[in-house]
Design a protein around this motif. Sequence first.
Motif, PDB file in Angstrom:
ATOM      1  N   ASP A  18       3.266   5.158 -10.076  1.00 46.72           N
ATOM      2  CA  ASP A  18       3.775   6.243 -10.912  1.00 46.72           C
ATOM      3  C   ASP A  18       3.469   5.990 -12.386  1.00 46.72           C
ATOM      4  O   ASP A  18       3.027   6.894 -13.113  1.00 46.72           O
ATOM      5  CB  ASP A  18       5.287   6.374 -10.699  1.00 46.72           C
ATOM      6  CG  ASP A  18       5.867   7.588 -11.381  1.00 46.72           C
ATOM      7  OD1 ASP A  18       5.729   8.691 -10.844  1.00 46.72           O
ATOM      8  OD2 ASP A  18       6.461   7.435 -12.470  1.00 46.72           O
ATOM      9  N   TRP A  77       0.638  -4.845  -8.792  1.00 40.97           N
ATOM     10  CA  TRP A  77       1.610  -4.874  -7.688  1.00 40.97           C
ATOM     11  C   TRP A  77       1.728  -6.289  -7.127  1.00 40.97           C
ATOM     12  O   TRP A  77       2.846  -6.815  -6.961  1.00 40.97           O
ATOM     13  CB  TRP A  77       1.155  -3.897  -6.620  1.00 40.97           C
ATOM     14  CG  TRP A  77       2.169  -3.603  -5.547  1.00 40.97           C
ATOM     15  CD1 TRP A  77       3.484  -3.961  -5.529  1.00 40.97           C
ATOM     16  CD2 TRP A  77       1.938  -2.880  -4.334  1.00 40.97           C
ATOM     17  NE1 TRP A  77       4.089  -3.497  -4.382  1.00 40.97           N
ATOM     18  CE2 TRP A  77       3.170  -2.836  -3.638  1.00 40.97           C
ATOM     19  CE3 TRP A  77       0.815  -2.262  -3.789  1.00 40.97           C
ATOM     20  CZ2 TRP A  77       3.286  -2.192  -2.399  1.00 40.97           C
ATOM     21  CZ3 TRP A  77       0.941  -1.617  -2.556  1.00 40.97           C
ATOM     22  CH2 TRP A  77       2.166  -1.585  -1.881  1.00 40.97           C
ATOM     23  N   TYR A 132       0.267   7.201  -3.683  1.00 36.02           N
ATOM     24  CA  TYR A 132       0.900   5.879  -3.701  1.00 36.02           C
ATOM     25  C   TYR A 132       2.228   5.875  -4.456  1.00 36.02           C
ATOM     26  O   TYR A 132       3.010   4.940  -4.320  1.00 36.02           O
ATOM     27  CB  TYR A 132      -0.048   4.851  -4.315  1.00 36.02           C
ATOM     28  CG  TYR A 132      -1.284   4.581  -3.492  1.00 36.02           C
ATOM     29  CD1 TYR A 132      -1.245   4.616  -2.104  1.00 36.02           C
ATOM     30  CD2 TYR A 132      -2.496   4.297  -4.089  1.00 36.02           C
ATOM     31  CE1 TYR A 132      -2.370   4.386  -1.342  1.00 36.02           C
ATOM     32  CE2 TYR A 132      -3.642   4.057  -3.339  1.00 36.02           C
ATOM     33  CZ  TYR A 132      -3.571   4.100  -1.962  1.00 36.02           C
ATOM     34  OH  TYR A 132      -4.696   3.868  -1.212  1.00 36.02           O
ATOM     35  N   ALA A 133       2.492   6.920  -5.245  1.00 32.50           N
ATOM     36  CA  ALA A 133       3.775   7.015  -5.934  1.00 32.50           C
ATOM     37  C   ALA A 133       4.891   7.510  -5.007  1.00 32.50           C
ATOM     38  O   ALA A 133       6.058   7.527  -5.402  1.00 32.50           O
ATOM     39  CB  ALA A 133       3.662   7.941  -7.144  1.00 32.50           C
ATOM     40  N   LEU A 134       4.541   7.913  -3.778  1.00 29.80           N
ATOM     41  CA  LEU A 134       5.540   8.339  -2.795  1.00 29.80           C
ATOM     42  C   LEU A 134       6.019   7.118  -2.009  1.00 29.80           C
ATOM     43  O   LEU A 134       5.222   6.464  -1.336  1.00 29.80           O
ATOM     44  CB  LEU A 134       4.938   9.362  -1.834  1.00 29.80           C
ATOM     45  CG  LEU A 134       4.465  10.690  -2.432  1.00 29.80           C
ATOM     46  CD1 LEU A 134       3.746  11.512  -1.372  1.00 29.80           C
ATOM     47  CD2 LEU A 134       5.636  11.466  -3.013  1.00 29.80           C
ATOM     48  N   PRO A 135       7.300   6.789  -2.074  1.00 27.34           N
ATOM     49  CA  PRO A 135       7.792   5.592  -1.365  1.00 27.34           C
ATOM     50  C   PRO A 135       7.465   5.582   0.121  1.00 27.34           C
ATOM     51  O   PRO A 135       7.190   4.526   0.691  1.00 27.34           O
ATOM     52  CB  PRO A 135       9.314   5.648  -1.615  1.00 27.34           C
ATOM     53  CG  PRO A 135       9.445   6.377  -2.920  1.00 27.34           C
ATOM     54  CD  PRO A 135       8.356   7.413  -2.907  1.00 27.34           C
ATOM     55  N   ASP A 136       7.481   6.755   0.768  1.00 25.46           N
ATOM     56  CA  ASP A 136       7.184   6.786   2.208  1.00 25.46           C
ATOM     57  C   ASP A 136       5.761   6.322   2.491  1.00 25.46           C
ATOM     58  O   ASP A 136       5.495   5.654   3.501  1.00 25.46           O
ATOM     59  CB  ASP A 136       7.386   8.204   2.753  1.00 25.46           C
ATOM     60  CG  ASP A 136       8.849   8.606   2.771  1.00 25.46           C
ATOM     61  OD1 ASP A 136       9.705   7.699   2.853  1.00 25.46           O
ATOM     62  OD2 ASP A 136       9.142   9.815   2.699  1.00 25.46           O
ATOM     63  N   VAL A 196       8.489  -1.886  -1.592  1.00 24.08           N
ATOM     64  CA  VAL A 196       8.097  -0.468  -1.653  1.00 24.08           C
ATOM     65  C   VAL A 196       8.412   0.115  -3.022  1.00 24.08           C
ATOM     66  O   VAL A 196       7.590   0.836  -3.620  1.00 24.08           O
ATOM     67  CB  VAL A 196       8.810   0.324  -0.539  1.00 24.08           C
ATOM     68  CG1 VAL A 196       8.648   1.820  -0.754  1.00 24.08           C
ATOM     69  CG2 VAL A 196       8.279  -0.092   0.825  1.00 24.08           C
ATOM     70  N   GLU A 197       9.593  -0.184  -3.536  1.00 25.43           N
ATOM     71  CA  GLU A 197       9.998   0.341  -4.848  1.00 25.43           C
ATOM     72  C   GLU A 197       9.039  -0.104  -5.945  1.00 25.43           C
ATOM     73  O   GLU A 197       8.647   0.693  -6.807  1.00 25.43           O
ATOM     74  CB  GLU A 197      11.421  -0.142  -5.168  1.00 25.43           C
ATOM     75  CG  GLU A 197      11.946   0.337  -6.506  1.00 25.43           C
ATOM     76  CD  GLU A 197      13.296  -0.258  -6.845  1.00 25.43           C
ATOM     77  OE1 GLU A 197      13.717  -0.173  -8.005  1.00 25.43           O
ATOM     78  OE2 GLU A 197      13.945  -0.838  -5.932  1.00 25.43           O
ATOM     79  N   ALA A 228       5.582   1.859  -5.568  1.00 29.06           N
ATOM     80  CA  ALA A 228       5.674   3.262  -5.971  1.00 29.06           C
ATOM     81  C   ALA A 228       5.862   3.388  -7.479  1.00 29.06           C
ATOM     82  O   ALA A 228       5.267   4.273  -8.120  1.00 29.06           O
ATOM     83  CB  ALA A 228       6.815   3.950  -5.229  1.00 29.06           C
ATOM     84  N   SER A 229       6.673   2.501  -8.068  1.00 28.92           N
ATOM     85  CA  SER A 229       6.909   2.561  -9.521  1.00 28.92           C
ATOM     86  C   SER A 229       5.640   2.247 -10.303  1.00 28.92           C
ATOM     87  O   SER A 229       5.353   2.881 -11.327  1.00 28.92           O
ATOM     88  CB  SER A 229       8.016   1.577  -9.920  1.00 28.92           C
ATOM     89  OG  SER A 229       9.239   1.936  -9.326  1.00 28.92           O
ATOM     90  N   VAL A 253       3.970   4.292   0.472  1.00 27.19           N
ATOM     91  CA  VAL A 253       3.926   2.856   0.174  1.00 27.19           C
ATOM     92  C   VAL A 253       4.498   2.067   1.348  1.00 27.19           C
ATOM     93  O   VAL A 253       3.977   1.003   1.718  1.00 27.19           O
ATOM     94  CB  VAL A 253       4.687   2.535  -1.126  1.00 27.19           C
ATOM     95  CG1 VAL A 253       4.670   1.037  -1.404  1.00 27.19           C
ATOM     96  CG2 VAL A 253       4.066   3.279  -2.301  1.00 27.19           C
TER      97      VAL A 253
END
Length: 572
Positions: free
Chosen positions: A334, A305, A209-213, A326-327, A330-331, A215
């Motif tokens: 992370d 989120w 889930y930390a990968l923007p793609d 999305v940002e 992912a943030s 998310v």
Amino acid sequence: MRPTPQPRTRSLTIIAQDPGVKVKGKVLRAKIDIPAEEVSPGPWGYRVHVVDYDTSTATLYKPRKYPSLNSKSGGDPYAGASDRQLLDDPGFHAQNAYAVVMKTLARFEFALGRRVSWGFRGHQIKVAPHAFAEANAFYSERDEALMFGYFPGLSGRMVYSCLSHDVVAHETTHALLDGLRERYTDPSSPEQGGFHEGFADIVALLSVYALPDVVGAIIDFASEGRRDNMIARGDLTLESLRRSALFGLAEEMGQELSAMRGDALRRSAALTPSTEYMEMDEFEEPHRRGEILVAAMMNAFLTVWANRLKGLGEVERGFLDRGRVVEEGASIADYLLTMSIRALDYAPPTNLEFCDYLSAILTSDREINPRDSKYNFRQILRDTFAAYKIIPAAKGTREEPGIWDSPEGSISHDRTHFESMQRDPDEVFRFIWDNRRPLRLYEDAYTQVLSVRPCLRIGPDGFALRETVAEYFQQVTLQAAELKNLQIGVPDDMRKDEEVTLYGGGALIFDEFGRLKYHVRNRLNDRERQTQRLKYLWRYGFFRRGRDAFRNFSFMHRQRALSTTNRATEEW
């Protein structure tokens, strides 16, 4: 003339989740940054050695040579490769496994602020992308290796577990956790038994889930009102995110690999908040107990989120900017991943329960981020874990419930040397022995300092937190009849001369001046926990199987996959 600075990272192509997750008919891929090194053919680097030998067919695949980091491709031979090449090329399979293992290792080292060792003596872990023709994958301490299987899928195409991001990250986490907390495979409660699996799932899922793609793919699962680069606000409620991020992704990634995963992700997603799971017989089985931990953590992620999205400004009436959504996702994943890993230093080294781990998360995050004003993570974690009847082990303060207390009693630092305390187990043992009474050690037990680790952690404000974390362990073997002297209850049908080994220990966290900040322990003579532990192990047949059954990750994963009922098939 100054030398040219060397690259610090290498960017490599991976499959972002697994081949079953596609966007517009194409495999979802990503480029991830890992620590830079000039690898030998394999890839073979300073911490990971890919050895692509298939034991089922006695095939040794020729390792690929890698271009220099300074080459035109930037050292990534699969940049721009087709989906077919990614799925069929054994060389890419090796790269995918290598990159995800290195990325997971880097995440642990960033969170903990130091180098992290594997759960064996060597420096390099071996990785076998095509180890055997079987729906299984596991970490083997004896072989110092991660083994990934392959098998024919429902569609008839071969399914390679080494291409699944969460499977590779899960097995890597087992190897790292085994190095950080070697006694977590000791026979104990169902929660310590389930922690290895639950924690490995948490690291794997949050890494994904930390990968923007990824998310972005989750958002697209959720959104019915998407247009251009905007997402309807109504599609981003907590319930819609839960449906897409957990149920939706579980459906996609579970089609082929459910035989190997044992459907664990989908079951964790289905565990809506309830305080009843802890009392249900089926959740005494360690894997199922671990699913409670996964459900609590993932619901915390989704709650944070959803709360952050409420404050985002609309780019058009009723719509949010997709990139910002999305940002944020992912943030948050992370940050929570870092919290989850960092908490290991603040967790007791033996007889771990989920309540201990929750206090470890809260305390470690408070140390690095006292205000927690951006995400309000700690309060949300308290609430979501409480919804599953996981209450912090520590009482804490009114301002910060659940954090560990400061050391009790009068602790002496007079006879120890600050410099040596940062790296020398014998010096730490001197400190422990001098303070054995205020630390409330059981003096008749064998006591050993397992590790001393200086750490440098960087907080959100950019300031450094310097700590030294030491871990000690206690053990004593008694006959069942002798346990009454410690007021520990014994099962009625246990023989009086049955040998019983008790474990205890603690983590000592010292500040940058060598003063003790926290003593996180589970005492060897804790009568309540030891009585519960003994009854559980007796009921589930540990005294017939022994400790090795707890360390056999191959057996654990095979049983997880083959179990089609809610009752345990393992005799732990």
